[in-house]
Design a protein around this motif. Structure first.
Motif, short mmCIF file in Angstrom:
data_model
loop_
_atom_site.label_atom_id
_atom_site.label_comp_id
_atom_site.label_asym_id
_atom_site.label_seq_id
_atom_site.Cartn_x
_atom_site.Cartn_y
_atom_site.Cartn_z
N LYS A 98 0.86 -1.19 0.00
CA LYS A 98 0.00 0.00 0.00
C LYS A 98 0.90 1.24 0.00
CE LYS A 98 -3.92 -0.02 2.13
NZ LYS A 98 -5.01 -0.07 3.13
N ALA A 99 0.69 2.12 -0.93
CA ALA A 99 1.55 3.29 -1.09
C ALA A 99 1.52 4.18 0.14
CB ALA A 99 1.12 4.08 -2.33
N ASP A 100 2.71 4.65 0.53
CA ASP A 100 2.86 5.63 1.61
C ASP A 100 2.32 5.13 2.95
OD1 ASP A 100 3.95 7.50 -0.20
OD2 ASP A 100 1.94 8.12 -0.80
N CYS A 101 2.25 3.83 3.13
CA CYS A 101 1.77 3.27 4.40
C CYS A 101 2.95 3.01 5.31
CB CYS A 101 1.00 1.97 4.15
SG CYS A 101 0.35 1.23 5.67
N GLN A 102 2.94 3.62 6.48
CA GLN A 102 4.04 3.48 7.44
C GLN A 102 3.69 2.56 8.60
OE1 GLN A 102 6.97 4.96 6.64
NE2 GLN A 102 5.87 5.60 4.80
N ASP A 103 2.50 1.98 8.57
CA ASP A 103 2.05 1.14 9.67
C ASP A 103 2.48 -0.31 9.48
OD1 ASP A 103 0.90 3.36 10.67
OD2 ASP A 103 -1.18 2.74 10.35
N GLN A 161 -4.27 -11.10 -5.56
CA GLN A 161 -5.34 -10.29 -6.15
C GLN A 161 -4.91 -8.85 -6.40
OE1 GLN A 161 -8.14 -11.80 -7.10
NE2 GLN A 161 -7.20 -13.67 -6.28
N GLY A 162 -3.66 -8.53 -6.04
CA GLY A 162 -3.21 -7.16 -6.21
C GLY A 162 -3.89 -6.18 -5.27
N ILE A 163 -4.31 -6.65 -4.11
CA ILE A 163 -5.00 -5.81 -3.13
C ILE A 163 -3.97 -5.22 -2.18
CG2 ILE A 163 -6.71 -5.77 -1.28
CD1 ILE A 163 -8.03 -8.20 -2.67
N PRO A 164 -3.84 -3.91 -2.10
CA PRO A 164 -2.80 -3.30 -1.26
C PRO A 164 -3.00 -3.61 0.22
CG PRO A 164 -3.71 -1.71 -2.82
CD PRO A 164 -4.61 -2.90 -2.84
N ARG A 165 -1.88 -3.68 0.92
CA ARG A 165 -1.89 -3.95 2.36
C ARG A 165 -0.68 -3.27 3.00
NH1 ARG A 165 2.41 -6.62 2.65
NH2 ARG A 165 3.03 -8.05 0.99
N PRO A 166 -0.71 -3.08 4.33
CA PRO A 166 0.45 -2.54 5.03
C PRO A 166 1.58 -3.57 5.13
CG PRO A 166 -1.58 -2.21 6.27
CD PRO A 166 -1.88 -3.21 5.20
N VAL A 483 -9.54 -12.87 7.70
CA VAL A 483 -8.40 -12.11 8.21
C VAL A 483 -7.76 -11.31 7.08
CG1 VAL A 483 -6.05 -12.35 9.11
CG2 VAL A 483 -7.93 -13.56 10.21
N ALA A 484 -7.61 -11.93 5.91
CA ALA A 484 -7.04 -11.21 4.77
C ALA A 484 -7.89 -9.98 4.43
CB ALA A 484 -6.95 -12.14 3.57
N GLN A 485 -9.20 -10.14 4.46
CA GLN A 485 -10.08 -9.03 4.12
C GLN A 485 -9.96 -7.90 5.16
OE1 GLN A 485 -13.88 -10.11 2.63
NE2 GLN A 485 -14.85 -8.14 3.11
N VAL A 486 -9.84 -8.25 6.41
CA VAL A 486 -9.67 -7.23 7.44
C VAL A 486 -8.34 -6.50 7.25
CG1 VAL A 486 -9.33 -6.87 9.93
CG2 VAL A 486 -11.16 -8.36 9.13
N MET A 487 -7.29 -7.24 6.93
CA MET A 487 -5.99 -6.61 6.68
C MET A 487 -6.06 -5.62 5.51
SD MET A 487 -3.67 -10.04 7.22
CE MET A 487 -2.22 -9.37 6.45
N ALA A 488 -6.82 -5.99 4.49
CA ALA A 488 -6.97 -5.12 3.32
C ALA A 488 -7.71 -3.84 3.66
CB ALA A 488 -7.70 -5.86 2.20
N ALA A 489 -8.56 -3.88 4.65
CA ALA A 489 -9.36 -2.71 5.02
C ALA A 489 -8.60 -1.72 5.89
CB ALA A 489 -10.63 -3.17 5.76
N HIS A 490 -7.39 -2.09 6.30
CA HIS A 490 -6.59 -1.20 7.14
C HIS A 490 -6.48 0.17 6.47
CE1 HIS A 490 -3.10 0.54 9.12
NE2 HIS A 490 -3.16 -0.41 10.05
N PRO A 491 -6.87 1.26 7.13
CA PRO A 491 -6.93 2.55 6.45
C PRO A 491 -5.55 3.13 6.18
CG PRO A 491 -7.45 2.83 8.77
CD PRO A 491 -7.35 1.34 8.52
#
Length: 491
Positions: A98-103, A161-166, A483-491
């Motif tokens: 995920k771009a610019d994600c520092q978490d 799936q190419g879904i961004p994550r931290p 769990v994967a879906q929750v990780m993807a929802a991380h703002p």
């Protein structure tokens, strides 16, 4: 429920793809890996003093590490960390997509196991895995050898799936079933490398049923140790000594009466209790409405005096839930000083020893409780007998403190519910657990702003620690995708 945040990345077809990916990896790779894992008696150090020489913990650790590295996830780095005299830990990290994600998201599990116990079904055993009707039987698969495999699968599902994550890091320990006494040293070593932890996912917990995603809202603490009463230097003829020498067992009963009301099971010292938060009572009421009397009927009750089952301490579902999550309870889990019945002659025994397991409410400090318990049991011994209580902890950490989850952020509450609906077809459930995961209290103190997702596969009759432990594979698949879906929802 808050209105859906349009920035959340998943669409229904993506959620479905996560589920399909997780299911395929479980069938093709995780179940075979866990079948091999179950066959290895990697007992926790408390139950295998020669764990280092026996090599079982090293074996399951190497197998898990090799599996993780074989997946070739982009940017993955893995290290097996070994501190002198301590059980080893797997630490892996995967960079953010995920771009610019520092978490950072921390994923936790363990590979050490409880001992065998007895009473296994004739065709089952703790180290003889068997896959039957969607259940993988054997010690440790559900508690929780699957965690490292499911954690990486959730990451791979998102990347596929190419879904961004931290950024994600994994901490897999091998001392949890002994109270995680080695873990604080590793957390100290790793703290700087963990980064800005904003979400912790722990896969070492339970589920109210297998029909929805269950979030653990609290964990009890625990003090365990050996209570020993000594009255003689050696055993002597009971006809000669009884009536003169006080029974060590009777003295032990008197000492335990200071702690527990034997008629009700209530712990007597108020210092071992705490006020139950109103929110947890409300959640227990909601959960009781879902599970109803299954909260106690799921136990493997023996046949009682009238031919019916033994009765629970209470049949009120809300009280059952609160008893097993927010109230202190004493269990005797082992005995010493007793010969087997076939060798039990007419001898007054020199000592009696009980292994005690005292579960504490989430808000009671475990170390302070251990010190209070020791003083309560040892002071003013009847007949001036030698009474000792030796807690299991090491290096001054005599008890494990429980944990109460912080308030959920709106994004996490929404994400959990949507993940449960997507993969189970039902809203998320909230339930406290009676077990103990020492890491959660440690991380809560170290990262007070982090959100916590504690969940797991230990649902009805899965029987971790006991005979016939099983992992409900269909639930494990859906949990991984959720769990994967929750990780993807991380703002």
């Amino acid at each position: 429920m808050n209105a859906r945040d349009p920035s959340l990345p998943l669409q229904p077809d993506q959620a479905s793809a996560l589920g399909e990916f997780a299911s395929r990896v479980w069938d093709e790779e995780i179940v075979p890996a866990l079948t091999q894992y179950i066959a290895i008696p990697a007992k926790s150090p408390m139950f295998d003093a020669e764990w280092a020489a026996n090599g079982h913990i090293d074996k399951v650790l190497r197998d898990a590490a090799s599996w993780v590295e074989s997946k070739k996830v982009a940017g993955l780095k893995l290290e097996v960390i070994r501190l002198e005299g301590r059980t080893p830990v797997i630490f892996f990290e995967v960079p953010a997509t995920k771009a610019d994600c520092q978490d950072t998201i921390v994923l936790y599990g363990h590979l050490d196991k409880q001992p065998e116990f007895n009473g296994w079904r004739n065709d089952l055993g703790p180290w003889t895995p068997k896959y039957e009707d969607g259940k993988l039987y054997g010690r440790g698969g559900a508690d929780d050898g699957y965690a490292v495999y499911a954690s990486l699968t959730a990451i791979m599902a998102l990347d596929k799936q190419g879904i961004p994550r931290p950024r994600c890091v994994g901490i897999i320990e091998t001392c949890e079933e002994s109270g995680s006494y080695d873990l604080p040293a590793y957390i100290d070593v790793l703290k700087e490398r963990l980064g800005n932890v904003s979400l912790v996912v722990c896969l070492d917990s339970g589920a109210g049923d297998y029909n929805q995603l269950w979030l653990t809202t609290s964990l009890r603490g625990m003090v365990s140790g050996v209570l020993k009463v000594e009255v003689l230097s050696e055993g002597i003829h009971s006809g000669d000594a009884s009536g003169v020498v006080p029974s060590s067992f009777r003295i032990l009963r008197q000492v335990l009466d200071r702690l527990e009301d034997s008629k009700t099971g209530r712990l007597l010292p108020e210092s071992f209790h705490c006020e139950i938060p109103a929110a947890r009572v409300e959640q227990a009421q909601a959960t009781a409405a879902i599970l109803k009397d299954e909260v106690y009927k799921r136990m493997p009750w023996a046949c009682g005096a009238d031919g019916g089952p033994v009765l629970p301490m209470t049949a009120e579902p809300v009280e059952v839930l609160l008893n097993r999550t927010w109230r202190p309870t004493l269990s005797v889990t082992g005995v010493d000083g007793f010969p087997e019945m076939k060798s039990a002659g007419n001898v007054l025994r020199p000592f009696t020893a009980f292994k005690l397991s005292l579960r504490l409410p989430p808000l009671v400090d475990g170390n302070e409780a251990a010190l209070r318990l020791k003083a309560l049991l040892e002071d003013n011994a009847p007949y001036n007998a030698k009474v000792t209580f030796v807690p299991d902890g090491r290096a001054g950490a005599y008890g494990a403190t429980g944990w109460n989850t912080p308030d959920l952020s709106p994004w996490l509450s929404q994400a959990l519910n949507e993940a449960s609906e997507a993969h189970f077809g039902a809203p998320v459930g909230y339930i406290g657990q009676g077990g103990t995961i020492p890491l959660m209290s440690m991380l809560q103190k170290g990262f007070p702003a982090a959100q916590m997702v504690v969940c797991g596969v230990l649902g009805p009759k899965s029987n971790a620690h006991g005979p016939n432990e099983f992992l409900h594979v269909p639930y494990g698949k859906r949990l991984t995708a959720a769990v994967a879906q929750v990780m993807a929802a991380h703002p």
